[in-house]
Design a protein around this motif. Structure first.
Motif, PDB file in Angstrom:
ATOM      1  N   HIS A 368     -23.774  30.243  18.239  1.00 17.91           N
ATOM      2  CA  HIS A 368     -22.549  30.910  18.688  1.00 17.91           C
ATOM      3  C   HIS A 368     -22.566  31.103  20.202  1.00 17.91           C
ATOM      4  CE1 HIS A 368     -21.585  31.692  14.511  1.00 17.91           C
ATOM      5  NE2 HIS A 368     -20.496  32.364  14.851  1.00 17.91           N
ATOM      6  N   ALA A 369     -23.676  31.637  20.730  1.00 19.18           N
ATOM      7  CA  ALA A 369     -23.754  31.906  22.164  1.00 19.18           C
ATOM      8  C   ALA A 369     -23.713  30.610  22.967  1.00 19.18           C
ATOM      9  CB  ALA A 369     -25.030  32.684  22.477  1.00 19.18           C
ATOM     10  N   THR A 370     -24.447  29.598  22.526  1.00 20.71           N
ATOM     11  CA  THR A 370     -24.551  28.358  23.294  1.00 20.71           C
ATOM     12  C   THR A 370     -23.233  27.597  23.313  1.00 20.71           C
ATOM     13  OG1 THR A 370     -26.853  28.226  22.554  1.00 20.71           O
ATOM     14  CG2 THR A 370     -25.922  26.292  23.616  1.00 20.71           C
ATOM     15  N   LEU A 371     -22.667  27.351  22.136  1.00 26.52           N
ATOM     16  CA  LEU A 371     -21.455  26.527  22.058  1.00 26.52           C
ATOM     17  C   LEU A 371     -20.258  27.205  22.710  1.00 26.52           C
ATOM     18  CD1 LEU A 371     -21.885  25.111  18.453  1.00 26.52           C
ATOM     19  CD2 LEU A 371     -21.736  23.766  20.556  1.00 26.52           C
ATOM     20  N   ASN A 372     -20.100  28.498  22.506  1.00 17.76           N
ATOM     21  CA  ASN A 372     -18.971  29.185  23.122  1.00 17.76           C
ATOM     22  C   ASN A 372     -19.125  29.280  24.625  1.00 17.76           C
ATOM     23  OD1 ASN A 372     -16.908  30.527  21.052  1.00 17.76           O
ATOM     24  ND2 ASN A 372     -18.936  30.525  20.092  1.00 17.76           N
ATOM     25  N   ALA A 373     -20.370  29.425  25.117  1.00 19.26           N
ATOM     26  CA  ALA A 373     -20.588  29.442  26.559  1.00 19.26           C
ATOM     27  C   ALA A 373     -20.208  28.099  27.171  1.00 19.26           C
ATOM     28  CB  ALA A 373     -22.047  29.777  26.864  1.00 19.26           C
ATOM     29  N   VAL A 374     -20.568  27.001  26.514  1.00 18.89           N
ATOM     30  CA  VAL A 374     -20.240  25.671  27.034  1.00 18.89           C
ATOM     31  C   VAL A 374     -18.739  25.414  26.954  1.00 18.89           C
ATOM     32  CG1 VAL A 374     -20.560  23.195  26.709  1.00 18.89           C
ATOM     33  CG2 VAL A 374     -22.508  24.757  26.490  1.00 18.89           C
ATOM     34  N   LEU A 375     -18.148  25.670  25.790  1.00 27.00           N
ATOM     35  CA  LEU A 375     -16.727  25.386  25.600  1.00 27.00           C
ATOM     36  C   LEU A 375     -15.855  26.163  26.574  1.00 27.00           C
ATOM     37  CD1 LEU A 375     -14.197  24.360  24.156  1.00 27.00           C
ATOM     38  CD2 LEU A 375     -14.556  26.146  22.414  1.00 27.00           C
ATOM     39  N   PHE A 376     -15.960  27.470  26.546  1.00 28.99           N
ATOM     40  CA  PHE A 376     -15.049  28.274  27.365  1.00 28.99           C
ATOM     41  C   PHE A 376     -15.472  28.291  28.829  1.00 28.99           C
ATOM     42  CE2 PHE A 376     -14.409  29.854  23.047  1.00 28.99           C
ATOM     43  CZ  PHE A 376     -13.027  29.719  22.954  1.00 28.99           C
ATOM     44  N   GLY A 377     -16.773  28.042  29.101  1.00 30.08           N
ATOM     45  CA  GLY A 377     -17.196  27.922  30.492  1.00 30.08           C
ATOM     46  C   GLY A 377     -16.584  26.707  31.158  1.00 30.08           C
ATOM     47  N   ILE A 378     -16.599  25.555  30.477  1.00 32.39           N
ATOM     48  CA  ILE A 378     -16.000  24.337  31.040  1.00 32.39           C
ATOM     49  C   ILE A 378     -14.491  24.497  31.159  1.00 32.39           C
ATOM     50  CG2 ILE A 378     -15.540  21.907  30.581  1.00 32.39           C
ATOM     51  CD1 ILE A 378     -18.345  21.679  29.449  1.00 32.39           C
ATOM     52  N   CYS A 379     -13.872  25.089  30.148  1.00 34.33           N
ATOM     53  CA  CYS A 379     -12.420  25.334  30.243  1.00 34.33           C
ATOM     54  C   CYS A 379     -12.098  26.223  31.438  1.00 34.33           C
ATOM     55  CB  CYS A 379     -11.915  25.974  28.953  1.00 34.33           C
ATOM     56  SG  CYS A 379     -11.891  24.861  27.527  1.00 34.33           S
ATOM     57  N   ALA A 380     -12.940  27.236  31.687  1.00 39.78           N
ATOM     58  CA  ALA A 380     -12.717  28.112  32.841  1.00 39.78           C
ATOM     59  C   ALA A 380     -12.857  27.340  34.141  1.00 39.78           C
ATOM     60  CB  ALA A 380     -13.692  29.284  32.803  1.00 39.78           C
ATOM     61  N   LEU A 422     -29.706  35.267  24.636  1.00 37.87           N
ATOM     62  CA  LEU A 422     -29.918  35.063  26.070  1.00 37.87           C
ATOM     63  C   LEU A 422     -30.275  33.607  26.370  1.00 37.87           C
ATOM     64  CD1 LEU A 422     -31.897  38.291  27.024  1.00 37.87           C
ATOM     65  CD2 LEU A 422     -29.473  37.814  27.361  1.00 37.87           C
ATOM     66  N   ALA A 423     -31.111  33.009  25.546  1.00 36.50           N
ATOM     67  CA  ALA A 423     -31.459  31.605  25.743  1.00 36.50           C
ATOM     68  C   ALA A 423     -30.232  30.716  25.568  1.00 36.50           C
ATOM     69  CB  ALA A 423     -32.551  31.191  24.759  1.00 36.50           C
ATOM     70  N   GLY A 424     -29.380  31.049  24.596  1.00 38.77           N
ATOM     71  CA  GLY A 424     -28.148  30.286  24.418  1.00 38.77           C
ATOM     72  C   GLY A 424     -27.239  30.379  25.623  1.00 38.77           C
ATOM     73  N   GLY A 428     -26.156  27.248  27.902  1.00 39.28           N
ATOM     74  CA  GLY A 428     -24.722  27.032  28.069  1.00 39.28           C
ATOM     75  C   GLY A 428     -24.308  27.048  29.520  1.00 39.28           C
ATOM     76  N   LEU A 429     -24.850  27.996  30.296  1.00 36.74           N
ATOM     77  CA  LEU A 429     -24.519  28.064  31.723  1.00 36.74           C
ATOM     78  C   LEU A 429     -25.030  26.834  32.456  1.00 36.74           C
ATOM     79  CD1 LEU A 429     -23.275  29.692  33.998  1.00 36.74           C
ATOM     80  CD2 LEU A 429     -25.424  30.937  34.238  1.00 36.74           C
ATOM     81  N   ALA A 430     -26.182  26.326  32.023  1.00 34.68           N
ATOM     82  CA  ALA A 430     -26.708  25.108  32.639  1.00 34.68           C
ATOM     83  C   ALA A 430     -25.770  23.926  32.389  1.00 34.68           C
ATOM     84  CB  ALA A 430     -28.098  24.803  32.088  1.00 34.68           C
ATOM     85  N   MET A 431     -25.258  23.797  31.177  1.00 36.46           N
ATOM     86  CA  MET A 431     -24.329  22.706  30.873  1.00 36.46           C
ATOM     87  C   MET A 431     -23.031  22.844  31.664  1.00 36.46           C
ATOM     88  SD  MET A 431     -25.809  20.623  28.796  1.00 36.46           S
ATOM     89  CE  MET A 431     -24.413  19.673  28.187  1.00 36.46           C
ATOM     90  N   VAL A 432     -22.533  24.068  31.769  1.00 42.08           N
ATOM     91  CA  VAL A 432     -21.302  24.296  32.541  1.00 42.08           C
ATOM     92  C   VAL A 432     -21.539  23.964  34.009  1.00 42.08           C
ATOM     93  CG1 VAL A 432     -19.638  26.044  33.290  1.00 42.08           C
ATOM     94  CG2 VAL A 432     -20.448  26.027  30.922  1.00 42.08           C
ATOM     95  N   SER A 433     -22.701  24.360  34.541  1.00 41.87           N
ATOM     96  CA  SER A 433     -23.023  24.073  35.942  1.00 41.87           C
ATOM     97  C   SER A 433     -23.122  22.574  36.179  1.00 41.87           C
ATOM     98  CB  SER A 433     -24.335  24.757  36.324  1.00 41.87           C
ATOM     99  OG  SER A 433     -24.249  26.150  36.157  1.00 41.87           O
ATOM    100  N   ALA A 434     -23.748  21.862  35.241  1.00 41.20           N
ATOM    101  CA  ALA A 434     -23.849  20.407  35.379  1.00 41.20           C
ATOM    102  C   ALA A 434     -22.469  19.762  35.360  1.00 41.20           C
ATOM    103  CB  ALA A 434     -24.726  19.846  34.254  1.00 41.20           C
ATOM    104  N   PHE A 435     -21.601  20.244  34.465  1.00 40.35           N
ATOM    105  CA  PHE A 435     -20.236  19.704  34.412  1.00 40.35           C
ATOM    106  C   PHE A 435     -19.512  19.966  35.723  1.00 40.35           C
ATOM    107  CE2 PHE A 435     -15.720  20.072  33.664  1.00 40.35           C
ATOM    108  CZ  PHE A 435     -15.428  18.968  32.884  1.00 40.35           C
ATOM    109  N   ALA A 436     -19.605  21.200  36.238  1.00 39.66           N
ATOM    110  CA  ALA A 436     -18.909  21.541  37.485  1.00 39.66           C
ATOM    111  C   ALA A 436     -19.450  20.739  38.656  1.00 39.66           C
ATOM    112  CB  ALA A 436     -19.052  23.047  37.750  1.00 39.66           C
TER     113      ALA A 436
END
Length: 688
Positions: A368-380, A422-424, A428-436
């Motif tokens: 839940h933490a990982t996927l939602n962080a990636v999905l909504f982080g990239i959308c943001a 926290l690990a998720g 997730g933040l790492a994936m969003v950062s890589a995308f950005a």
């Protein structure tokens, strides 16, 4: 690291004259002409104030040393400017800071003599204003009066926050020493970051004017692709360079931090104990209303909702012909969806309670933490692209609050450990950062940011709302609290079962603290009146009136509220205090008894009794500068002969392998017999 810092603090505390000399030196150095720019006076003086609040230094002497140093520094700067006049502008390296001297001169002409007082508190000009005053011929007597007055106020302004911080850290340390250390460490890091930034902007860059542009231009003239990319990335005029650098920095931080968490969730590590303690804390806080709210948010983060929002957003990006961003978006979500179950299967960490089957039955990391962080982080990232900073801040803040709420719901509902979440978040933040970082520079794909926001929010609201409403009752039943008690017979408990309970208190951080010298079976409310006959009473409740006692220097120990402590995440069921008149008749100390519930129940005479563990601490009351009253633990346990629960009929004494003794006792009868003993932990009992 904790031991090293403790030794440094102890050394300074044992050498107050050295601490005073240090404060004098930095206060003086901070006021010296131009040189004051590189002197970290704020860090040192706030640190000194913190040591005063912690009871390590004498506040009056440190204050006097600081005032003298600040006065001497401004005086030296004044006479330096008085004797050299405009020659100062021609001396190297002072000639490099002509713009700073111009600002100081303008500040002095705008405020006149008041600039000496005001300038101490204005970054960038405070190190030149006294020198400017000497250069323009300000009257020495007038300067001295303002200098001394401003030094007193400036010293109080720098030491005062530290004293408050030290007092607060001491109080936090009574709750959790690791928490106090972390907060203190973060403050130090923040101070150092501010100082490094200040030195870079005010000191380093003026020595090398145009160096930034020269470096960028040098790379721009190079023919290679890498050189051209570096020049474009670091160009201060590039509108997206800052965002790319931030993304790269986050990526470099979050991925190592994620793998650090992997090593910290091994059996026996402090983080594992912290996970259990935090889970117990949340379990004790659960209510039907809270459960419903948390189930609502956790259901919004279910895989089916994430899938629908992902497909909807991806189709829109393809429709807008944003091929690269749409492809990158799907790669990020798809790789995360593969990564989570793969890591769960590799680590095989059990969940707090059984919920699913297959790889999903394992816990680390939280899907839940990982996927939602990636999905909504990239959308943001896509929605905030090329907007002003305030709109960006609002978008990322709303997104972070939503994702963090979903992660919090997983811990609250006992679906995951805190470290899983926290690990998720880190991955997730790492994936969003890589995308950005990769797709941030793209400027030729128009995606319609408002339309994308409407589609993401709309699909989440419509489908997510439908999913929650149709499965809410089932989800509430799935996440229903499950209390699991382990039952011991009275004989088992008194023989060897007592060793199954912890021998030291476990903090929320997972660290172990004071020994648990009591194991009590029964109703804690029946223990209080028995110990009341021996001077034990309930502490004052927290209120505005009682809390104000901490800022008064003469508050008796028994009039101060008790700072909260948890045992393995559980709050105490009983707290009693006993005023210690043997060490300080004016109320400078007290004994504190706490009982926390355990996971065990004792079967005795056909009935079950909850088993509690307890500690008894001695707190000295520190009074820094006579203006505050702060409790500090100076003894972690009484001797077994002075342990008050030993007075209960049938109490037994057991000994751990390390020699520490614990008293086993049961709730007293309705009319207990009071033994002929004082029962005071501060003095030896005559019964043995």
């Amino acid at each position: 690291m904790t031991d090293i810092l403790g030794q440094i603090v102890a050394f300074i505390g044992d050498n107050p004259s050295l601490a005073g000399l240090i404060c004098f030196t930095v206060a003086m150095g901070e006021a010296l002409f131009i040189i004051g720019l590189v002197v970290p006076s704020t860090v040192v003086l706030v640190g000194a104030g913190t040591l005063i609040g912690l009871g390590k230094l004498d506040g009056v002497s440190i204050f006097i040393w600081t005032v003298l140093g600040a006065t001497a520094g401004d005086a030296l700067s004044y006479w330096f400017g008085h004797f050299y006049k405009d020659k100062v502008r021609k001396l190297w390296p002072l000639s490099r800071y002509s713009s700073l001297m111009d600002r100081g001169e303008e500040f002095f002409r705008a405020h006149g003599g008041k600039s000496i007082f005001i300038g101490r508190f204005v970054p960038g000009v405070k190190s030149v204003v006294p020198g400017i005053a000497g250069m323009v011929g300000m009257n020495a007597t007038r300067f001295t009066i303002i200098n001394v007055t401003s030094a007193i106020v400036w010293s109080a302004a720098h030491l005062g926050p530290g004293i408050l911080a030290g007092t607060a850290l001491e109080a936090i340390g009574q709750i959790s020493s690791r928490l106090a250390f972390v907060i203190g460490g973060l403050c130090v890091i923040l101070f150092l970051a501010v100082m490094m930034g200040r030195w870079l902007i005010l000191i380093i860059l003026p020595l090398f004017p145009g160096a930034h542009s020269a470096i960028v231009n040098w790379f721009a003239k190079r023919p290679g692709r890498a050189s051209q990319w570096i020049a474009a990335t670091f160009d201060p005029d590039h509108p997206r360079s800052i965002g790319m650098l931030v993304s790269a920095l986050l990526l470099l931080i979050t991925m190592p931090a994620f793998f650090f968490f992997i090593g910290e969730v091994a059996p026996g590590e402090p983080m594992v104990r912290a996970d259990v303690a935090i889970l117990n804390l949340f379990s004790s806080m659960r209510t039907p209303i809270g459960d419903t709210i948390m189930v609502f948010f956790t259901s919004l983060g279910d895989g089916i909702v994430v899938t629908v929002v992902t497909v909807t957003a991806a189709l829109y990006l393809f429709f807008k012909r944003a091929w690269r961003r749409a492809t990158g978006f799907l790669i990020a979500i798809g790789s995360t969806a593969i990564f989570v179950p793969l890591f769960k299967a590799l680590l095989e960490r059990s969940r707090p309670m059984a919920l699913y089957s297959g790889a999903d039955s394992f816990s680390f990391p939280s899907g839940h933490a990982t996927l939602n962080a990636v999905l909504f982080g990239i959308c943001a990232v896509l929605i905030a692209h090329d907007r002003n900073r305030w709109i960006k801040a609002a978008i990322f803040t709303v997104t972070a609050v939503y994702v963090i709420t979903i992660g919090f719901s997983r811990v609250y509902l006992a679906a995951h450990w805190m470290s899983d979440v926290l690990a998720g978040f880190l991955f997730g933040l790492a994936m969003v950062s890589a995308f950005a970082f990769v797709f941030g520079p793209i400027h030729n794909e128009k995606i319609g940011r408002n339309s994308l926001a409407a589609i993401v929010v709309g699909s989440l609201t419509v489908f997510g709302g439908w999913h929650v409403m149709t499965h809410l009752d089932q989800a509430i039943a799935t996440y229903e609290p499950r209390n699991r008690f382990q039952i011991l017979t009275q004989t088992e408990w008194q023989a060897n079962g007592w060793t199954q309970l912890p021998k030291n208190r476990i903090e929320l951080s997972g660290g172990t603290k004071e020994p648990l010298v009591i194991q009590y079976a029964g109703d804690p409310s029946r223990l209080a009146p028995v110990l009341a006959a021996h001077g034990w009473s309930k502490p004052p409740k927290w209120s505005l009136s009682t809390a104000s006692g901490f800022v008064e220097g003469k508050t008796p120990a028994d009039k101060l509220p008790i700072l909260p402590r948890t045992q393995n995440g559980r709050t105490p069921a009983l707290v009693l205090i006993h005023k210690d008149e043997t060490s300080d008749p004016d109320g400078g100390g007290r004994w504190v008894l706490r009982l926390w519930p355990s996971r065990f129940q004792i079967l005795a005479d056909g009935s079950l009794k909850r088993l509690y563990v307890g500690s008894i601490l001695h707190e000295a009351i520190l009074r820094p500068m006579g203006e505050f009253s702060g409790p500090k633990t100076d003894r972690e346990a009484p001797t077994v002969s002075t342990n008050p629960v030993r007075l209960l009929p049938g109490a037994l004494i057991r000994t751990w392998p390390n020699g520490m003794e614990v008293v086993l006792c049961e709730e007293p009868a309705a009319s207990p017999v009071t033994p002929n003993t004082t029962g005071k932990p501060g003095a030896r009992s005559r019964a043995n």
